[in-house]
Design an enzyme around this catalytic site. Structure first.
Site, mmCIF file in Angstrom:
data_model
loop_
_atom_site.group_PDB
_atom_site.id
_atom_site.type_symbol
_atom_site.label_atom_id
_atom_site.label_comp_id
_atom_site.label_asym_id
_atom_site.label_seq_id
_atom_site.Cartn_x
_atom_site.Cartn_y
_atom_site.Cartn_z
ATOM 1 N N ILE A 1 4.837 -1.165 2.994
ATOM 2 C CA ILE A 1 4.588 0.254 2.746
ATOM 3 C C ILE A 1 5.412 0.687 1.534
ATOM 4 O O ILE A 1 6.634 0.556 1.525
ATOM 5 C CB ILE A 1 4.964 1.099 3.981
ATOM 6 C CG1 ILE A 1 4.021 0.779 5.151
ATOM 7 C CG2 ILE A 1 4.945 2.583 3.644
ATOM 8 C CD1 ILE A 1 2.575 1.164 4.921
ATOM 9 N N LYS A 2 4.722 1.195 0.524
ATOM 10 C CA LYS A 2 5.399 1.638 -0.703
ATOM 11 C C LYS A 2 5.759 3.118 -0.604
ATOM 12 O O LYS A 2 4.910 3.947 -0.293
ATOM 13 C CB LYS A 2 4.499 1.431 -1.929
ATOM 14 C CG LYS A 2 4.443 0.018 -2.429
ATOM 15 C CD LYS A 2 3.555 -0.109 -3.653
ATOM 16 C CE LYS A 2 4.250 0.339 -4.908
ATOM 17 N NZ LYS A 2 3.407 0.097 -6.115
ATOM 18 N N LEU A 3 7.023 3.396 -0.892
ATOM 19 C CA LEU A 3 7.490 4.780 -0.907
ATOM 20 C C LEU A 3 8.299 5.022 -2.173
ATOM 21 O O LEU A 3 9.000 4.124 -2.651
ATOM 22 C CB LEU A 3 8.387 5.083 0.297
ATOM 23 C CG LEU A 3 7.832 4.834 1.688
ATOM 24 C CD1 LEU A 3 8.419 3.570 2.276
ATOM 25 C CD2 LEU A 3 8.123 6.017 2.594
ATOM 26 N N ILE B 1 2.339 5.150 0.090
ATOM 27 C CA ILE B 1 2.301 6.435 0.785
ATOM 28 C C ILE B 1 1.973 7.532 -0.225
ATOM 29 O O ILE B 1 2.349 7.451 -1.394
ATOM 30 C CB ILE B 1 3.686 6.705 1.431
ATOM 31 C CG1 ILE B 1 3.965 5.713 2.555
ATOM 32 C CG2 ILE B 1 3.797 8.130 1.951
ATOM 33 C CD1 ILE B 1 2.938 5.694 3.635
ATOM 34 N N THR C 1 0.858 -1.187 0.000
ATOM 35 C CA THR C 1 0.000 0.000 0.000
ATOM 36 C C THR C 1 0.893 1.235 0.000
ATOM 37 O O THR C 1 1.828 1.325 0.796
ATOM 38 C CB THR C 1 -0.936 0.000 1.219
ATOM 39 O OG1 THR C 1 -1.797 -1.150 1.146
ATOM 40 C CG2 THR C 1 -1.794 1.255 1.266
#
Length: 317
Positions: free
Chosen positions: A130-132, A96, A94
């Site tokens: 967590i995708k950044l 950011i 998911t």
């Protein structure tokens, strides 16, 4: 055995989609989402009841209209992730808000918010990535999140400097964008007609990163992403993970041609170098014109899709 099943012998297959029915059809280990896929998912009939739940949640939150809109956006991304987690054995990525890509603190705070929303629904953080965006600030945020036990997927990887900095930050996984690298060279007519397989610049980038990681014993997972054609996928058979769109998953499932492994574990090993400083990272990344263009463009596009999601939600709040 079809090519998809053959590929699964060497590589973990991840679905790049927010469409529940398609994900169920192709049985991937993990699934990746991003603002573009979330935006597309809002038009699917499957998610219409979910939208009402998201809006009801947002209306109960404190703050002004903008705060409620952001709460709705976060809840929508998480609720789509929750539905996907019901049908896959592994993890959901998911993303950011791309507008935070140059602020480490905001990335960290948003990541904790996303993880909390999952945990409130009984999902352990071990099932969430967590995708950044792989800016210096995004990488540093991921380094802190990893120390807190929150695994990260560093996306929009276009330069070797980005990949190296991610490994040195001990991030869980990176996503080099094969197709977008190819697009940049192709649009400028810098490719010959036989630029395919290992000569494809996107494929070559992943080969270089994969070999470097294995030879220096970095634990970061390499997940090739953003494919334009089957040849690019098959040329990366053996990569740790590959995240593939439903259209290309179907082509792989329909073909029974032989799949040969192209990437292999290292046989030679080297000491890890001194980590890049911020100035070294910025200089080395800046020397790659393609990477500079594509990282900036990718952030802008994801930010625009995020804005459009919020626009849809704002009208309904």
């Amino acid at each position: 055995m079809n090519q998809l099943e053959s590929l699964k012998q060497f590589t973990t297959i991840v679905a790049d989609s927010g469409d529940i029915e398609l994900i169920r059809h192709y049985t991937p280990q993990d699934t990746t989402t991003n603002p573009s896929l979330i935006l597309k998912a809002t038009s699917l009939s499957y998610y219409q009841n979910m939208l009402e739940d998201v809006l009801a949640y947002a209306r109960k939150q404190s703050g002004n209209h903008n705060a409620k809109m952001r709460a709705a956006s976060d809840k929508l991304a998480v609720n789509i992730g929750l539905e996907i987690l019901k049908i896959i054995p592994g993890r959901i990525s998911t993303e950011i808000d791309a507008r935070f890509s140059f602020n480490s603190d905001m990335c960290i705070n948003h990541a904790h918010k996303i993880v909390s929303l999952y945990q409130e629904q009984g999902i352990n953080k071990s099932r969430v990535l967590i995708k950044l965006a792989s800016t210096w600030e995004g990488i540093k945020a991921a380094e802190e999140l990893e120390k807190a036990g929150i695994n990260c997927n560093l996306t929009l990887i276009f330069s070797f400097a980005q990949a190296r900095a991610c490994a040195e930050a001990n991030v869980y996984l990176i996503s080099p964008f094969v197709g977008r690298i190819y697009d940049w060279y192709n649009q400028r007519k810098l490719l010959t007609e036989d630029s395919y397989d290992r000569e494809d610049p996107g494929v070559k980038s992943v080969h270089k990163i994969y070999d470097y990681y294995k030879q220096h014993r970095y634990q970061t997972i390499v997940m090739g992403a953003s494919f334009r054609k089957i040849d690019q996928i098959l040329a990366l058979a053996g990569c740790d993970y590959l995240t593939i769109s439903p259209v290309l998953l179907e082509k792989l499932r329909s073909s029974y041609q032989h799949v040969e492994r192209q990437l292999f574990p290292a046989t030679k090993f080297f000491h890890k170098p001194i980590p890049l400083s911020e100035s070294q990272f910025r200089w080395e990344h800046n020397q790659d014109a393609m990477a500079v263009d594509q990282l900036a463009d990718g952030i802008r596009k994801f930010a625009l899709d995020q804005y459009n999601i919020e626009k849809i939600l704002a009208k309904k709040l």
